[in-house]
Write an enzyme that holds these catalytic residues in place. Sequence first.
Site, PDB file in Angstrom:
ATOM      1  N   ASP A   1       6.004   2.788   1.749  1.00 46.89           N
ATOM      2  CA  ASP A   1       5.163   1.645   2.119  1.00 46.89           C
ATOM      3  C   ASP A   1       4.394   2.045   3.387  1.00 46.89           C
ATOM      4  OD1 ASP A   1       4.153  -0.738   3.141  1.00 46.89           O
ATOM      5  OD2 ASP A   1       5.895  -1.921   2.486  1.00 46.89           O
ATOM      6  N   HIS A   2       3.101   2.198   3.220  1.00 48.33           N
ATOM      7  CA  HIS A   2       2.300   2.715   4.332  1.00 48.33           C
ATOM      8  C   HIS A   2       2.131   1.693   5.458  1.00 48.33           C
ATOM      9  CE1 HIS A   2       0.062   5.744   6.212  1.00 48.33           C
ATOM     10  NE2 HIS A   2      -0.699   6.152   5.221  1.00 48.33           N
ATOM     11  N   ARG A   3       2.554   0.442   5.207  1.00 55.02           N
ATOM     12  CA  ARG A   3       2.516  -0.536   6.305  1.00 55.02           C
ATOM     13  C   ARG A   3       3.608  -0.214   7.323  1.00 55.02           C
ATOM     14  NH1 ARG A   3       3.354  -5.894   2.945  1.00 55.02           N
ATOM     15  NH2 ARG A   3       4.957  -4.504   2.139  1.00 55.02           N
TER      16      ARG A   3
ATOM     17  N   ILE B   1       5.562   2.999   7.178  1.00 58.86           N
ATOM     18  CA  ILE B   1       5.792   4.431   7.405  1.00 58.86           C
ATOM     19  C   ILE B   1       4.454   5.168   7.458  1.00 58.86           C
ATOM     20  CG2 ILE B   1       6.769   6.502   6.328  1.00 58.86           C
ATOM     21  CD1 ILE B   1       8.875   4.427   5.088  1.00 58.86           C
TER      22      ILE B   1
ATOM     23  N   PRO C   1       0.864  -1.186   0.000  1.00 58.74           N
ATOM     24  CA  PRO C   1       0.000   0.000   0.000  1.00 58.74           C
ATOM     25  C   PRO C   1       0.899   1.234   0.000  1.00 58.74           C
ATOM     26  CG  PRO C   1       0.026  -1.041   2.168  1.00 58.74           C
ATOM     27  CD  PRO C   1       0.937  -1.850   1.295  1.00 58.74           C
TER      28      PRO C   1
END
Length: 539
Positions: A511-513, A515, A335
Site C-alpha cells: 500500500d503506497h499510502r 510504504i 494505491p
Amino acid sequence: MSQTQIAVPDLGGMEEVEVIEICVQPGDSVGEEESLVVLEGDKASMEVPSPVAGVVHTLLVKVGDKVSTDSPLALMDVQGPAEASVSELSEPVKAVPAPLQAVPAEQSSTIAGASSTIDVRVPDLGGLDSVEIIELSAAIGDELKAETSLMVLESDKASMDIPVEQAGTLLSFTVKLGDKVSEGDVIATMQVTTANVPASVISAQKTPSQDAVSSVSAAPVADKPVTAKAAPSSAPTNPSGVVHTGPAVRKLAREMGIDLTQVSGTGPKKRILKEDLLGFVKQKVNSINQAVAAPVGIKGSNEDFSRFGDISEQPLSKIKQITAKNMVASWTTIPQVTQFDEADITDLEIYRKGEMQSQLPKGVKVSPLAFILKACVKALQKYPQFNASLGPNGDTLILKEFYNLSVAVDTPDGLMVPVIKQAQAKGVVDLARESSDLAKLARDKKLPMDAMMGASFTISSLGGIGGTAFTPIVNAPQVAILGVSKAAYKPVWNGSSFEPRLMLPLCVSYDHRVIDGAQAALFTRYLCQLLSDVRHLLL
Ligand code: CAO
C-alpha cells in the site's frame, strides 16, 4: 472603558433593510472593520463593519428585524471616552446598485423592429469605486432574458448583482473575472431587438446626448438576489441558479471552490449561511469517504456472447463471490505497487531437502514455504510498517506486535486464506506442519471461522505451480503481501564466471499510502538475504 452605541450607517438611499445575519455574540472581541451584522435590501446585501474595536456588550437587533439608517445595532465596550454617535464614525455603506444603464454603442442604430448593438455599463454603485467582478453569470452567445444576472460585483462590504433589463444576445464581455470596475465602465455588449424595448422605456430613459439612439434602462432585479455561476458541474440544488448569500460566504465558497448553486440555504429567504456552506462541505467529504470505503459493485457484462458461438453459464461459488468483492475493494481503494526481487536459495534448498528427509517419517513435508514464513517474520520485525494497518481516518498507522501470517490456499471452490497465528513463536518445522494442516482443512472445507481472522501479513505462493512473477493484490486492511513464484536455476555471475544458482522470485505488493518504494525495496532485499543463508533463519 466606556460604552458606545453602534448604529446602522448611511444606507445609500435604502429606506428599510432586513437583518439577515448576526456575525457576533455578546462578549465577542471585535476589531475595527470587523463585520457585526449583514443587512439585505431589495438590491444588495451588505456587511456592517464595526467602526471601533471593542467587546460586544449587547446586541440591539436580531435576525429578521428591519432597520434603517441610524437604527441602533449594538452596544460595545470600548477603551477611552464614549463616542457621541458612532453611526457618524461609520463608513457609509453604499452598495446599492442603481438601475443599470445600458447605453447604446456609438455605431448602433435604433430602427424599430431591427436589432441593434448596445454597450452595457456599470450602474451607479452608491459611491463605491473600483469594485471587483467575482462572477460572470452568463456566457457569450447566451440569450439573456430581461432581469437575468450578467455578473456579480463584490466590494469588501457588499456583493451585488448586475442584471440586464432587456432580453437580448450577449455578444461580448469587455471585462474579465477579477477586473475592477467603476460606475459607467462598459462591461459587455448585447444585441437587442428594438421590438423588445417598450416605447415608454426608450423615451423615458433617453439621455440628451443620445438623440439618435435609444437608451435602454436595465433596472436592478428588485427582489432577486445575486446569481451564482452558470452551468454547475452537477445537478444544482437551486436549479434557478439564483444564490442568496452574503459576501463573506461567497468569499469562503470561492476559496473552497464550491459552486453555491449546489448549497441549500437555511437562512431567511433560503439565504445560504456560513453553517450551510460548512455543512455542505462536511456532507461532501463524508460521501467521498463512503464512496471510497464501499466497494464498487461487482458488475459483469451484459453482452450476449451467444451471438458469437455456444456458451454455458455457471454459478460462482460463494467463496469466489466474496473474494471478488474483497479484491475490488482492495484494488479500488489502495494505491498498490509491486516490488520484484530474487533470492538465491541454492544453499537453502540443500538444507531443506536434508531436513525434509528427517521430517517425512514424522508426517511433515517441509516445503520452501516454511522457510519463507520464517523469513517473513524476521523481515516484518525489522520493517514493522509492513505488519500494520492504516488507522480509520487515514492519519495514523496501527503497528501490530503479533505476526499472524495468512497463506493463500487454492481450493476447488476458490481462494481461502487461513492464518498461522503468532508465527514468531514457531520454528520452521512447526510452520511447515501448520501450513499444510491449514491448507488441508481449507481444501476439505473444514476451516473454522476464526482460523481465517486476525492476519497481519499475507503470503501467496504459486511456486508449486510455476511462473516467473505476478502482482498479488494487497489483502486489506493489511498493507503488504508477498507473492512467491517458482524457483529456477539461472546463470549468476560470481565475479569470475557464471554459476548455476537456484533463484526464487519474490513479489511484494504494498500500500503506497503507507510504504514508500525505497522501504519496499529494502524489505524485499532483506527477505532475499535471509533466504540466501539458512543460518539467518535458524538463529
Ligand atoms: N519454487 C519451486 N518449487 C516450489 C516452490 C517454489 N517457490 N514452492 C513449492 N515448491 C514445490 C514444493 O517443494 C513441492 O515440491 P515436491 O512436490 O517436489 O515436494 C511442490 O512445489 C508443491 O508444493 P505445494 O504447493 O504443495 O506446497 P507449498 O507448501 O509450497 O504450498 C500452498 C502450499 C497452500 C501455498 C499451495 O498448495 C497453494 O495452494 N498455492 C496456491 C496459492 C494461490 O492460489 N495463490 C494465488 C492467490 S491470488 O494472489
